[in-house]
Design a protein around this motif. Structure first.
Motif, PDB file in Angstrom:
ATOM      1  N   GLY A 180       0.801  -1.208   0.000  1.00  0.00           N
ATOM      2  CA  GLY A 180       0.000   0.000   0.000  1.00  0.00           C
ATOM      3  C   GLY A 180       0.831   1.255   0.000  1.00  0.00           C
ATOM      4  O   GLY A 180       2.048   1.229  -0.203  1.00  0.00           O
ATOM      5  N   ARG A 181       0.154   2.372   0.237  1.00  0.00           N
ATOM      6  CA  ARG A 181       0.806   3.676   0.305  1.00  0.00           C
ATOM      7  C   ARG A 181       0.120   4.518   1.372  1.00  0.00           C
ATOM      8  O   ARG A 181      -1.082   4.383   1.607  1.00  0.00           O
ATOM      9  N   MET A 182       0.905   5.397   1.989  1.00  0.00           N
ATOM     10  CA  MET A 182       0.371   6.389   2.914  1.00  0.00           C
ATOM     11  C   MET A 182       0.757   7.767   2.415  1.00  0.00           C
ATOM     12  O   MET A 182       1.838   7.956   1.861  1.00  0.00           O
ATOM     13  N   VAL A 183      -0.135   8.734   2.628  1.00  0.00           N
ATOM     14  CA  VAL A 183       0.149  10.096   2.208  1.00  0.00           C
ATOM     15  C   VAL A 183      -0.144  11.055   3.352  1.00  0.00           C
ATOM     16  O   VAL A 183      -1.111  10.879   4.105  1.00  0.00           O
ATOM     17  N   HIS A 184       0.729  12.051   3.505  1.00  0.00           N
ATOM     18  CA  HIS A 184       0.512  13.181   4.398  1.00  0.00           C
ATOM     19  C   HIS A 184       0.672  14.450   3.572  1.00  0.00           C
ATOM     20  O   HIS A 184       1.670  14.601   2.860  1.00  0.00           O
ATOM     21  N   LEU A 185      -0.272  15.360   3.657  1.00  0.00           N
ATOM     22  CA  LEU A 185      -0.225  16.605   2.898  1.00  0.00           C
ATOM     23  C   LEU A 185      -0.524  17.781   3.815  1.00  0.00           C
ATOM     24  O   LEU A 185      -1.519  17.768   4.535  1.00  0.00           O
TER      25      LEU A 185
ATOM     26  N   LEU B 272      -3.666   7.442  -5.504  1.00  0.00           N
ATOM     27  CA  LEU B 272      -3.888   6.704  -6.745  1.00  0.00           C
ATOM     28  C   LEU B 272      -2.926   7.147  -7.849  1.00  0.00           C
ATOM     29  O   LEU B 272      -2.360   6.327  -8.558  1.00  0.00           O
ATOM     30  N   GLY B 273      -2.740   8.446  -7.988  1.00  0.00           N
ATOM     31  CA  GLY B 273      -1.898   8.955  -9.063  1.00  0.00           C
ATOM     32  C   GLY B 273      -0.429   8.610  -8.899  1.00  0.00           C
ATOM     33  O   GLY B 273       0.299   8.480  -9.893  1.00  0.00           O
ATOM     34  N   SER B 274       0.015   8.436  -7.669  1.00  0.00           N
ATOM     35  CA  SER B 274       1.431   8.126  -7.437  1.00  0.00           C
ATOM     36  C   SER B 274       1.806   6.736  -7.915  1.00  0.00           C
ATOM     37  O   SER B 274       2.982   6.370  -7.923  1.00  0.00           O
TER      38      SER B 274
ATOM     39  N   LYS C 178      -0.957  11.896 -16.570  1.00  0.00           N
ATOM     40  CA  LYS C 178      -1.849  12.484 -15.579  1.00  0.00           C
ATOM     41  C   LYS C 178      -2.836  11.462 -15.062  1.00  0.00           C
ATOM     42  O   LYS C 178      -3.281  10.575 -15.798  1.00  0.00           O
ATOM     43  N   PHE C 179      -3.185  11.619 -13.801  1.00  0.00           N
ATOM     44  CA  PHE C 179      -4.313  10.910 -13.211  1.00  0.00           C
ATOM     45  C   PHE C 179      -5.304  11.979 -12.785  1.00  0.00           C
ATOM     46  O   PHE C 179      -4.962  12.884 -12.011  1.00  0.00           O
ATOM     47  N   ILE C 180      -6.526  11.886 -13.287  1.00  0.00           N
ATOM     48  CA  ILE C 180      -7.533  12.918 -13.039  1.00  0.00           C
ATOM     49  C   ILE C 180      -8.729  12.300 -12.326  1.00  0.00           C
ATOM     50  O   ILE C 180      -9.310  11.321 -12.808  1.00  0.00           O
ATOM     51  N   LEU C 181      -9.070  12.847 -11.193  1.00  0.00           N
ATOM     52  CA  LEU C 181     -10.264  12.447 -10.444  1.00  0.00           C
ATOM     53  C   LEU C 181     -11.300  13.550 -10.633  1.00  0.00           C
ATOM     54  O   LEU C 181     -11.033  14.717 -10.339  1.00  0.00           O
ATOM     55  N   GLN C 182     -12.483  13.175 -11.119  1.00  0.00           N
ATOM     56  CA  GLN C 182     -13.506  14.168 -11.396  1.00  0.00           C
ATOM     57  C   GLN C 182     -14.864  13.695 -10.885  1.00  0.00           C
ATOM     58  O   GLN C 182     -15.284  12.573 -11.156  1.00  0.00           O
ATOM     59  N   VAL C 183     -15.524  14.573 -10.131  1.00  0.00           N
ATOM     60  CA  VAL C 183     -16.867  14.305  -9.613  1.00  0.00           C
ATOM     61  C   VAL C 183     -17.865  15.169 -10.358  1.00  0.00           C
ATOM     62  O   VAL C 183     -17.662  16.377 -10.526  1.00  0.00           O
TER      63      VAL C 183
ATOM     64  N   LYS D 102     -25.714  12.339  -5.139  1.00  0.00           N
ATOM     65  CA  LYS D 102     -25.704  11.307  -6.168  1.00  0.00           C
ATOM     66  C   LYS D 102     -25.087  11.836  -7.460  1.00  0.00           C
ATOM     67  O   LYS D 102     -25.230  13.002  -7.793  1.00  0.00           O
ATOM     68  N   GLY D 103     -24.420  10.949  -8.164  1.00  0.00           N
ATOM     69  CA  GLY D 103     -23.774  11.336  -9.413  1.00  0.00           C
ATOM     70  C   GLY D 103     -22.768  10.288  -9.834  1.00  0.00           C
ATOM     71  O   GLY D 103     -22.988   9.090  -9.624  1.00  0.00           O
ATOM     72  N   HIS D 104     -21.641  10.740 -10.385  1.00  0.00           N
ATOM     73  CA  HIS D 104     -20.608   9.823 -10.838  1.00  0.00           C
ATOM     74  C   HIS D 104     -19.224  10.365 -10.495  1.00  0.00           C
ATOM     75  O   HIS D 104     -19.006  11.583 -10.470  1.00  0.00           O
ATOM     76  N   LEU D 105     -18.334   9.456 -10.220  1.00  0.00           N
ATOM     77  CA  LEU D 105     -16.930   9.790 -10.049  1.00  0.00           C
ATOM     78  C   LEU D 105     -16.165   9.114 -11.176  1.00  0.00           C
ATOM     79  O   LEU D 105     -16.290   7.904 -11.382  1.00  0.00           O
ATOM     80  N   VAL D 106     -15.393   9.903 -11.914  1.00  0.00           N
ATOM     81  CA  VAL D 106     -14.643   9.408 -13.068  1.00  0.00           C
ATOM     82  C   VAL D 106     -13.156   9.499 -12.768  1.00  0.00           C
ATOM     83  O   VAL D 106     -12.666  10.557 -12.347  1.00  0.00           O
ATOM     84  N   MET D 107     -12.451   8.395 -12.953  1.00  0.00           N
ATOM     85  CA  MET D 107     -11.001   8.365 -12.795  1.00  0.00           C
ATOM     86  C   MET D 107     -10.379   8.139 -14.166  1.00  0.00           C
ATOM     87  O   MET D 107     -10.681   7.148 -14.834  1.00  0.00           O
TER      88      MET D 107
END
Length: 332
Positions: A29-34, A65-67, A74-79, A126-131
């Motif tokens: 896995g991976r851990m992130v701190h920002l 996810l992008g890492s 590019k990795f794009i997360l869009q709601v 409600k909607g969609h999440l696109v990766m």
């Protein structure tokens, strides 16, 4: 790769992603701190705190996810949703740059805040999440789509992995606002922390097997989406139990490094860490890019853009405004 021990340096730099492996549980896995990354993004906008918290969690998830990208892209997360937050975009450019913005319905948001419904899942609705994985101009783009049904970003990520990889996956996210005062200065600065952990069960994992990560698309058999193809075993049940003990404050406490938390969770199972990667805010907007965009418009379209004798363009990601004399484009 190194073994975690009790003499690990207690304080590590923030704004980093730490890959890890738990040998005794067949987990990677991976851990992130920002900190500065999400604080800079938030300071570029004027969103309510409830929106800022959702945005910070989305940036942490996108970084996790992008890492995993092993190439320039590019990795794009869009709601896109019917909720108070109707558009959310986080753009991660390998190897370490991230930017983000949100659009929301102010009236719908205020109604939720007055009702005390300020959790990220309340705002999304409600909607969609696109990766999307974008490998560049001459390569195919890959997309995975997950329905939003009022669940958290954590659960949305779980659904995505079950659809695309059929791998047992757990995601935990947290975000928190902190107040900081400089020494000898009465000014107080609002700072944000976002943290997250992603773990996947890889039963054949070893140093000789390639790292399997985010699949660039949906599962080919839609009838099997959401089904677990791997029978749960004790190792994964133990992983679920351990991840379930994580408190939000442990993910966002700047005094609790990723190494420290991993040791707390998995010290009996042989945790090992790989080289950490940095994360930073960077926007790709520029005069050159905007001028190239304007060059694609027809004369009448340029004329429609003119306000008070000039063309104003504001980047939604970073909030920087650009101002142009329309004459060069009107004369073309």
């Amino acid at each position: 790769m190194s073994q975690i021990s009790t003499d690990q340096a207690p304080q590590q730099p923030l704004d980093r992603i730490l890959p890890f492996q738990i040998d005794g549980l067949d987990v990677r896995g991976r851990m992130v701190h920002l900190n500065e990354t999400v604080t800079t993004i938030i300071e570029r906008h004027d969103y309510p705190d409830a929106v800022n918290r959702l945005l910070a969690e989305a940036v942490a998830l996108t970084a996790l996810l992008g890492s995993s990208l092993k190439f320039e892209g590019k990795f794009i997360l869009q709601v896109q949703s019917e909720g108070a937050v109707n558009v959310l975009v986080v753009d991660y450019t390998a190897p370490d740059a991230v930017r983000a913005y949100v659009r929301y319905d102010a009236d719908a948001l205020n109604a939720l805040i007055e009702a005390g419904k300020t959790k990220p899942e309340d705002l999304l609705g409600k909607g969609h999440l696109v990766m999307t994985i974008d490998q560049g101009q001459y390569m195919n783009r890959y997309q995975g789509v997950v329905a939003l049904t009022g669940q958290s970003l954590e659960l949305v990520a779980h659904d995505y992995f079950m659809q695309s990889e059929q791998l047992p996956t757990l995601v935990r996210l947290a975000a928190s606002q902190m107040m900081e005062s400089a020494k000898g200065d009465e000014k107080v600065r609002s700072s944000w922390m976002a943290g997250g952990i992603l773990v996947q069960y890889l039963p054949e994992s070893s140093k000789d097997i390639p790292h399997r990560d985010l699949h660039p698309g949906d599962h080919p058999d839609p009838e099997k989406q959401g089904e677990a193809l791997i029978e749960e075993v004790d190792a994964w049940r133990e992983t679920e139990a351990l991840i379930g003990t994580i408190q939000d404050h442990e993910l966002v406490d700047p005094q609790v490094s990723a190494e420290t938390l991993l040791y707390r969770l998995f010290h009996e199972n042989g945790p090992r860490v790989f080289e950490a990667g940095a994360v930073r805010h960077q926007c790709s907007c520029s005069n050159e890019r905007i001028e190239a965009m304007l060059a694609n418009f027809k004369r009448e379209e340029i004329e429609d853009m003119v306000v008070d004798g000039k063309i104003d363009v504001t980047c939604e990601f970073c909030g920087v405004s650009y101002h142009y004399d329309p004459k060069p484009w009107i004369k073309k």
